[in-house]
Design a protein around this motif. Structure first.
Motif, PDB file in Angstrom:
ATOM      1  N   GLN B 473       0.799  -1.236  -0.106  1.00 46.55           N
ATOM      2  CA  GLN B 473      -0.154  -0.069   0.056  1.00 46.55           C
ATOM      3  C   GLN B 473       0.955   1.291   0.006  1.00 46.55           C
ATOM      4  N   GLN B 474       1.934   1.339   0.916  1.00 45.66           N
ATOM      5  CA  GLN B 474       2.769   2.310   0.906  1.00 45.66           C
ATOM      6  C   GLN B 474       3.818   2.500  -0.420  1.00 45.66           C
ATOM      7  N   ARG B 475       4.089   1.431  -0.994  1.00 45.32           N
ATOM      8  CA  ARG B 475       4.592   1.474  -2.024  1.00 45.32           C
ATOM      9  C   ARG B 475       3.974   2.245  -3.316  1.00 45.32           C
ATOM     10  N   ASN B 476       2.775   1.871  -3.593  1.00 48.71           N
ATOM     11  CA  ASN B 476       1.733   2.453  -4.181  1.00 48.71           C
ATOM     12  C   ASN B 476       1.735   3.905  -4.123  1.00 48.71           C
ATOM     13  N   ALA B 477       1.734   4.319  -2.751  1.00 45.73           N
ATOM     14  CA  ALA B 477       1.351   5.622  -2.524  1.00 45.73           C
ATOM     15  C   ALA B 477       2.596   6.367  -2.797  1.00 45.73           C
ATOM     16  N   TRP B 478       3.709   5.731  -2.711  1.00 43.53           N
ATOM     17  CA  TRP B 478       5.212   6.442  -3.329  1.00 43.53           C
ATOM     18  C   TRP B 478       4.985   6.644  -5.003  1.00 43.53           C
ATOM     19  N   PHE B 479       4.617   5.591  -5.484  1.00 40.76           N
ATOM     20  CA  PHE B 479       4.378   5.859  -7.133  1.00 40.76           C
ATOM     21  C   PHE B 479       3.278   6.976  -7.150  1.00 40.76           C
ATOM     22  N   ASP B 480       2.368   7.142  -6.439  1.00 36.68           N
ATOM     23  CA  ASP B 480       1.467   8.391  -6.888  1.00 36.68           C
ATOM     24  C   ASP B 480       1.866   9.770  -6.105  1.00 36.68           C
ATOM     25  N   ALA B 481       2.843   9.676  -5.430  1.00 44.12           N
ATOM     26  CA  ALA B 481       3.397  10.983  -4.584  1.00 44.12           C
ATOM     27  C   ALA B 481       3.355  12.041  -5.523  1.00 44.12           C
ATOM     28  N   PRO B 482       2.743  13.092  -5.063  1.00 43.04           N
ATOM     29  CA  PRO B 482       2.782  14.265  -6.078  1.00 43.04           C
ATOM     30  C   PRO B 482       4.262  15.230  -5.790  1.00 43.04           C
ATOM     31  N   ASP B 483       4.616  15.017  -4.652  1.00 45.64           N
ATOM     32  CA  ASP B 483       5.860  15.556  -4.267  1.00 45.64           C
ATOM     33  C   ASP B 483       6.990  14.801  -3.485  1.00 45.64           C
ATOM     34  N   GLU B 484       7.952  15.192  -3.199  1.00 46.33           N
ATOM     35  CA  GLU B 484       9.066  14.682  -2.472  1.00 46.33           C
ATOM     36  C   GLU B 484       8.709  14.753  -0.887  1.00 46.33           C
ATOM     37  N   ALA B 485       7.875  15.197  -0.404  1.00 49.51           N
ATOM     38  CA  ALA B 485       7.237  15.481   1.008  1.00 49.51           C
ATOM     39  C   ALA B 485       6.410  13.781   1.133  1.00 49.51           C
ATOM     40  N   ALA B 486       5.733  13.895   0.064  1.00 52.37           N
ATOM     41  CA  ALA B 486       4.587  12.835   0.313  1.00 52.37           C
ATOM     42  C   ALA B 486       5.439  11.343  -0.063  1.00 52.37           C
ATOM     43  N   ALA B 487       6.370  11.295  -0.992  1.00 51.32           N
ATOM     44  CA  ALA B 487       7.218  10.292  -1.141  1.00 51.32           C
ATOM     45  C   ALA B 487       7.901   9.767   0.071  1.00 51.32           C
ATOM     46  N   LYS B 488       8.711  10.815   0.654  1.00 50.37           N
ATOM     47  CA  LYS B 488       9.295  10.498   1.972  1.00 50.37           C
ATOM     48  C   LYS B 488       8.235   9.931   3.012  1.00 50.37           C
ATOM     49  N   ALA B 489       7.214  10.548   3.028  1.00 44.12           N
ATOM     50  CA  ALA B 489       6.250  10.195   4.138  1.00 44.12           C
ATOM     51  C   ALA B 489       6.053   8.376   3.674  1.00 44.12           C
ATOM     52  N   ALA B 490       5.835   8.156   2.638  1.00 47.89           N
ATOM     53  CA  ALA B 490       5.682   6.716   2.112  1.00 47.89           C
ATOM     54  C   ALA B 490       6.677   5.864   2.680  1.00 47.89           C
ATOM     55  N   THR B 491       7.916   6.284   2.223  1.00 46.89           N
ATOM     56  CA  THR B 491       8.920   5.413   2.411  1.00 46.89           C
ATOM     57  C   THR B 491       9.427   5.286   3.879  1.00 46.89           C
ATOM     58  N   THR B 492       9.009   6.479   4.750  1.00 43.09           N
ATOM     59  CA  THR B 492       9.139   6.326   6.170  1.00 43.09           C
ATOM     60  C   THR B 492       8.128   5.121   6.838  1.00 43.09           C
ATOM     61  N   GLU B 493       7.026   5.086   6.326  1.00 45.67           N
ATOM     62  CA  GLU B 493       6.140   4.213   6.796  1.00 45.67           C
ATOM     63  C   GLU B 493       6.338   2.862   6.392  1.00 45.67           C
ATOM     64  N   MET B 494       7.076   2.722   5.121  1.00 41.42           N
ATOM     65  CA  MET B 494       7.226   1.544   4.551  1.00 41.42           C
ATOM     66  C   MET B 494       8.220   0.931   5.519  1.00 41.42           C
ATOM     67  N   GLN B 495       9.448   1.734   6.131  1.00 41.21           N
ATOM     68  CA  GLN B 495      10.306   1.432   6.944  1.00 41.21           C
ATOM     69  C   GLN B 495       9.885   0.787   8.318  1.00 41.21           C
ATOM     70  N   ARG B 496       9.047   1.718   8.743  1.00 42.30           N
ATOM     71  CA  ARG B 496       8.191   1.364   9.970  1.00 42.30           C
ATOM     72  C   ARG B 496       7.569   0.151   9.875  1.00 42.30           C
ATOM     73  N   ILE B 497       7.052   0.007   9.128  1.00 48.19           N
ATOM     74  CA  ILE B 497       6.316  -1.632   8.645  1.00 48.19           C
ATOM     75  C   ILE B 497       7.271  -2.542   8.679  1.00 48.19           C
ATOM     76  N   ALA B 498       8.370  -2.388   7.813  1.00 43.72           N
ATOM     77  CA  ALA B 498       9.259  -3.486   7.619  1.00 43.72           C
ATOM     78  C   ALA B 498       9.873  -3.787   8.983  1.00 43.72           C
ATOM     79  N   PHE B 499      10.287  -3.027   9.953  1.00 42.38           N
ATOM     80  CA  PHE B 499      10.982  -3.283  11.098  1.00 42.38           C
ATOM     81  C   PHE B 499       9.978  -4.031  11.977  1.00 42.38           C
ATOM     82  N   GLU B 500       8.682  -3.801  11.828  1.00 42.88           N
ATOM     83  CA  GLU B 500       7.669  -4.763  12.477  1.00 42.88           C
ATOM     84  C   GLU B 500       7.429  -6.284  11.890  1.00 42.88           C
TER      85      GLU B 500
END
Lengths: 313, 537
Positions: B473-500
């Motif tokens: 879901q976060q990966r898809n959000a990254w592809f759709d991210a309109p700007d760098e901030a949104a892309a960064k938010a998606a990858t940060t969340e991906m990492q949080r989930i990945a550590f879980e």
């Protein structure tokens, strides 16, 4: 004699058939999947299956074997799974370096080992004999790659006399061709020299005890003639046999030597093909090696008649 | 001049006949650069062969629509420019004038479209793009348009990517070949053309300067962007599998550049640097990232708590020390790097979220394992002993797992067998496996598009098959991210989930030095080893 040659040549057919069956079966049961290697990390299981289908790896054993055998009978060794080049082309590209290495090694080994063995037998029990035997033990014991590294270090790096690696085709000149082969041939030949020298010494010792040698000495024949004309010729059959058997050693050793000296020969091709599970290439090269070995044995058998007129086929 | 060249010269002079050949050999040698890549490309199709070495070969032969500079910014390369219309649903690209393939035919829009289609079947980033493409049309020889169903803001990033598979442009007739069949010709429009008749697979590849190449008229060469000016007439790749032989060949001057020497040889080069004129440096600043991939569909790693216990135990420095050693090089005294999460630390996707899970505590991990009911569980650990870095990491890992309380069955084999065995989803007693160690390039972990090991799409995922819908879901959000901030938010969340959920365990990062003759200058920093801008001093 002619009938014998024809008979032996025909006998190679069942031998090669058994080799073919063995090689194919061995690869069939060996672990590894070229389709998975080709597909890469991002491929889905469906992608891998699709590649497997396109390579015909999903077909039953007998179907694959008969298709491969039919191609072989028509002289088609197939196409490499990875490079998509015909296996015959890949072998053609690689055969000259391997053949060159083996020829130079053979010439070097025989021209060093036979005189060494003869002299050791002549000087039995002396320092020369012990030195030859010590060299033979070393030759047997030190792995080819260690000899190779030592030679490369001193002759190429320290003294800058010969190149470290590579191969120059014969068409580009004799010296460029030879200078790339000297170190590999010494490295590969060390075991071979040891083997031939020991057998030559042992056989010569036996022959030198024979009555006709004593007679020759009594007649005043010179030492050189006794050793090289009378004794060596009669000791030749076991020596030639060992040289023939040693061809297998050379084939095996070429794999290591070609890796150490980065020679683009059949040995390297075989290793690369095995690591990638490039089945058509492995099958083609192993078949070729087997065929060469069968031919060498035939040639050795025929050579016996040259040294011992009592042998007739 | 080398002593043996002097001897050869003396022999030639004595013989007379060979003198002219010797006399002309020197300048030709000076105009050739001899390079030893880290592997043998095998197949030369840059789309079907996902090995880095195939990509490196392709950068010589092919050109890209967009290059990427060493700040990882896309820059027009084959295109003059593009316009985006209709709310991001229509992209129109115009090619530069004068672009020609090595077979003499001009580069046209239809070649680019066919290349995009072929690439889009094999590459994960390309697949995301193709899922949104309505159609692609050639509007003139130099103009082509892509119409989308949904906006794809990462279009240019996808076209300029430097990790496999990159979008290389090839003639339509080659690009139309089934993407699951290898193409056997290498015809591109890059600065060097492939000399097919000199190709000896597994031994040598040769490239000749492309006299028709038209470099980008302005800008500075930087990674794969900017003018690609070839200074050498010829590039030769020599495949030398044996490390000691490659080292000796570099020292003797028989080769100019060795891409990846092993760590134990750096002291030799550094000690003899002045005498032998060898330089050692880092060109790939994105590094190599180690991972342990657990099998999510078999016990014990089907339990997230067990996977998390491994995170608790792991000490990334131990792994990287085994792989690259403690010796640094000039300019980078430490080649190891710890504190590595799920994205390359220099990338815009990186964050520190969840890094506190890396506790380096075997005792704590044992308690977690006990609580998860997996103490004494059997692990079938696959090891590819023919790859030095993987073997080193696996041996450290096997020891760690034993100390944690697992019952480790270490299966030592070669990479080819490992790749086949890891495709098995069977239980352990039926040829299955529990985990393996491997490495990815930092650029693979640069963003979610090329990051195969973090994905959680179950049976279609990279072997190990994690099912983690939240990551997708976060990966898809990254592809759709309109700007760098949104892309960064998606990858940060991906990492949080990945550590879980632990799709894999990061085992650290190291920088791989390259070794070269000091008279080579102009070597560009970046992920692929590049041959333009390179010259001999």
């Amino acid at each position: 004699m002619f009938a014998y040659i024809v008979r032996r040549t025909l006998a190679t057919i069942p031998v090669m058939a058994v080799v073919a069956l063995f090689v194919f079966s061995l690869l069939y049961i060996a672990p590894g999947d070229p389709a998975a290697v080709i597909a890469g990390d991002q491929a889905t299981p469906q992608d891998v299956e699709r590649i497997r289908e396109s390579l015909g790896l999903d077909r039953p054993y007998l179907v694959r074997f008969s298709a491969w055998l039919w191609d072989i009978l028509r002289g088609d060794l197939g196409v490499s799974i990875f490079t998509n080049l015909p296996v015959s082309t890949m072998i053609q590209q690689r055969i000259e370096p391997t053949l060159s290495l083996m020829i130079v090694t053979l010439i070097l080994a025989i021209s060093i080992a036979v005189p060494m063995g003869v002299v050791a037998a002549w000087k039995q029990g002396t320092m020369i004999d012990r030195a030859v035997m010590a060299f033979a033990v070393l030759g047997f014991s030190v792995p080819v790659f260690v000899v190779g590294y030592l030679l490369a270090y001193y002759f190429a790096l320290e003294w800058d006399l010969l190149p470290v690696q590579g191969y120059t085709p014969f068409s580009q000149g004799f010296w460029p061709w030879l200078e790339n082969l000297i170190l590999p041939a010494i490295a590969l030949g060390s075991v071979y020299i040891a083997l031939i020298a020991r057998i030559t010494r042992a056989t010569m010792l036996e022959v030198l005890q024979q009555d006709y040698i004593r007679t020759a000495r009594a007649k005043g024949v010179g030492q050189r003639s006794i050793l090289f004309l009378h004794a060596l010729k009669n000791a030749a059959v076991p020596i030639v046999t060992v040289i023939g058997i040693g061809i297998a050693l050379l084939i095996g050793g070429a794999v290591v030597t070609e890796s150490v000296f980065a020679i683009p020969g059949l040995g390297r091709l075989t290793v690369d093909a095995i690591l990638r599970r490039d089945y058509p290439v492995i099958q083609g090269v192993v078949l070729l090696f087997s065929f060469v070995y069968v031919l060498v044995n035939l040639a050795i058998d025929l050579a016996y008649t040259l040294f011992d007129p009592r042998i007739r086929y | 001049m080398h002593r043996r060249h002097l001897l050869a010269g003396a022999t030639a002079a004595a013989g007379g006949a060979a003198l002219p050949r010797f006399a002309i050999a020197q300048p030709a040698q000076a105009r050739t650069v001899k390079y030893v890549p880290h592997a043998n490309p095998g197949n030369i199709d840059p789309f079907t062969n996902t090995a880095f070495v195939a990509r490196d070969h392709a950068f010589l032969v092919y050109d890209q629509l967009y290059g990427m500079n060493d700040r990882f910014e896309p820059v027009p390369q084959m295109v003059q420019g593009h316009v985006v219309e209709n709310g991001g649903l229509l992209w129109r690209f115009t090619l530069r004038e004068g672009l020609k393939f090595h077979d003499g035919t001009p580069v046209r829009g239809r070649d680019c479209i066919a290349s995009i289609k072929r690439w889009g079947r094999r590459d994960a980033f390309g697949q995301e793009l193709m899922a949104r493409v309505a159609d692609m049309t050639e509007e003139s020889d130099r103009v082509f348009a892509i119409r989308l169903n949904r906006p794809f803001p990462k279009m240019i990033e996808a076209f300029s990517k430097v990790t496999t598979s990159c979008l290389f442009v090839m003639p339509e007739r080659l690009a139309n070949v089934d993407p699951f069949q290898n193409i056997t010709e290498a015809v591109g429009s890059g600065p060097y053309r492939f000399v097919a008749n000199e190709w000896v697979p597994g031994s040598r590849l040769a490239y000749a300067k492309n006299p028709d190449y038209v470099p980008v008229p302005n800008g500075t060469p930087s990674m794969t962007a900017g003018p690609k000016v070839a200074h050498f007439d010829r590039v030769e790749w020599h495949i030398i599998a044996d490390q000691a032989t490659a080292a000796a060949a570099l020292q003797s001057g028989e080769i100019d550049w060795w891409e990846q020497p092993t760590a134990d040889l750096f002291p030799l080069f550094l000690r003899g640097a002045n005498a032998r004129n060898i330089g050692v440096g880092i060109i790939n600043n994105s590094g190599l990232i180690g991972i342990f991939r657990p099998n999510h569909v078999t016990a014990p790693f089907d339990n997230p708590a067990v996977r998390r216990a491994v995170l608790t135990a792991i000490n990334q420095v131990d792994f990287m020390t085994a792989v690259i050693g403690e010796t640094g090089i000039e300019g980078r005294p430490n080649l190891r790097r710890e504190g590595i999460g799920y994205f390359a630390p220099e990338s815009p996707s990186a964050s520190t979220v969840g890094l506190d899970r890396l506790k380096k505590s075997v005792d704590a991990a044992r308690s977690e394992l006990q609580a998860a009911g997996a103490m004494g569980a059997k692990l079938v650990l696959l090891n590819a002993t023919d790859l030095a870095s993987i073997n080193a990491a696996t041996l450290v890992g096997a020891d760690l797992f034993r100390r944690m309380g697992f019952n480790v069955d270490l299966v030592s084999t070669d990479w080819g067998t490992l790749v086949a065995r890891r495709a098995s989803r069977n239980p352990l007693d039926q040829g299955g496996w529990s985990g393996f160690f491997t490495f990815w390039s930092g650029v693979d972990h640069w963003n979610p598009a090329s990051h195969a090991s973090i994905r959680g799409h179950g049976a279609n995922a990279w072997p190990g098959w994690p099912t983690i819908p939240a990551i997708e879901q976060q990966r898809n959000a990254w592809f759709d991210a309109p700007d760098e901030a949104a892309a960064k938010a998606a990858t940060t969340e991906m990492q949080r989930i990945a550590f879980e959920e632990v799709p894999y365990v990061p085992t650290g990062m190291y920088y791989q030095p390259t070794a070269y003759r000091r008279n080579l200058t102009g070597m560009l920093k970046g992920q692929p080893p590049l041959f333009w801008n390179l010259r001999r001093a």
